[in-house]
Design an enzyme around this catalytic site. Structure first.
Site: not given
Ligand SMILES: [Mg+2]
Length: 348
Positions: A168, A299
């Site tokens: 992230k 995903h």
């Molecule tokens: Mg993502």
């Protein structure tokens, strides 16, 4: 064969280990399980992860139980696209995307599971598979981890045989992203793929500034740089950056992928089974992307692996670290496909 009933169960509890991205803290573990029963005794099952807030699984269960299920009892469960059309029309008044589509997707997946079980084959074999294993990377670089924590999970992922890792970004200033990316790169080596995911955090100008930096650092793709629904900004950004833009996990139904794909706003298409419309719509979105030469990376994993087996443009299945019980082993950086009938898979 006819559908005779649809059972729904919910689970909602705190996560053992809360994780954080640039948009939110994910601290709940919620599931809505659907069981479709038939007059031939064969059942189809799906399990939808929906842990955003404590009541999320129960809200989804109410939509399925009160609205969707009564409309398809008595229908032929093998006519999966006919059921889809009926449920999209049924939910038009409140909107067939959003939570309606979570419910439609849950039924779609249970129907595919049922079809595979009725024919006694894994679903990927019904789809005309292109491969028998799927390349994978580990999404392990959450924002609550400090740099030593990032280094530890990245080391673990590479030891488990993943091809690379995703982390992230956007939790702080660009300088912080850069030092975190460099730390992970040092662990995984110069050639392993390293993806970055901003979870829709940036404005257009900030995404452009950061995207250039991620590109210079050799990142494989820049995921969800912008609010998901802003197709026009994705198209402008993709035109300016060399690094591929990956997006799609927060788009609902294939209509929301069309303009993004035809406009050139996505370099890696990433549908989510729950939001895109289940296996059926993920397959159709994947084929639409294939027609434009755009790679497909799921995903999440779980039942998605059946779609990935079939699509010509598959590049990766997304995964967390492998389960500690040792029931799954990667071979050459790839997940094996499940051999049990239906959708049974290695994770949810
Ligand atoms: Mg993502």
């Amino acid at each position: 064969m006819k559908i005779t009933g649809i059972g729904v169960e919910v689970v909602s509890k705190p996560k053992a280990h809360a994780v954080r991205d640039a948009l939110q803290l994910l601290d709940r573990d919620g599931h809505t399980k659907v069981v479709i029963e038939t007059d031939e005794g064969i059942t189809g099952v799906s399990d939808t992860y929906f842990g955003r807030v404590a009541s999320s699984p129960a809200v989804l269960a109410a939509i399925i139980t009160d609205q969707l299920a009564p409309a398809i009892v008595g229908d032929d469960p093998t006519l999966i696209r006919q059921v889809r059309q009926k449920l999209w029309r049924l939910t038009d008044y409140q909107g067939s995307t959003g939570l309606s589509l979570f419910g439609i997707s849950a039924i779609d997946l249970a129907l595919w599971d049922l079809l595979g079980k009725s024919l006694e084959v894994p679903v990927w074999k019904l789809l005309g598979a292109q491969r028998t294993s799927i390349p994978t990377y580990a999404m392990v670089g959450w924002l609550e981890l400090d740099v030593p924590g990032l280094e530890a999970v990245s080391t673990k992922a590479m030891e488990q045989g993943f091809r690379g890792v995703k982390m992230k970004v956007g939790g702080g200033p660009l300088s912080e992203d850069i030092s975190r990316i460099k730390a992970v790169r040092a662990v995984i080596g110069p050639d392993a793929p390293l993806m970055v995911d901003a979870n829709q955090a940036f404005s257009y100008s900030e995404a452009l500034r950061r995207g250039r930096a991620y590109s210079d650092l050799g990142c494989e793709w820049f995921e969800e740089p912008l609010p998901a629904a802003d197709t026009e900004s994705h198209i402008r950004l993709a035109d300016k950056l060399d690094i591929p833009i990956a997006t799609g996990e927060n788009r609902y139904g294939q209509a929301q992928f069309r303009d993004l794909i035809t406009g050139g706003g996505v370099g890696v298409v990433q549908p989510d089974l729950r939001r895109a419309g289940g296996l059926t719509d993920c397959l159709e979105i994947g084929l639409m992307a294939a027609g434009f030469g755009i790679p497909y990376a799921s995903h999440g994993g779980g039942a998605h692996i059946h779609v990935l087996a079939a699509l010509p443009n598959t590049i990766y299945v997304e995964s967390g670290l492998l389960p500690p019980d040792g029931r799954v082993e990667l071979v050459d950086g790839c997940y094996p496909l499940p051999l049990e009938p239906g959708l049974s898979s290695w994770s949810h």
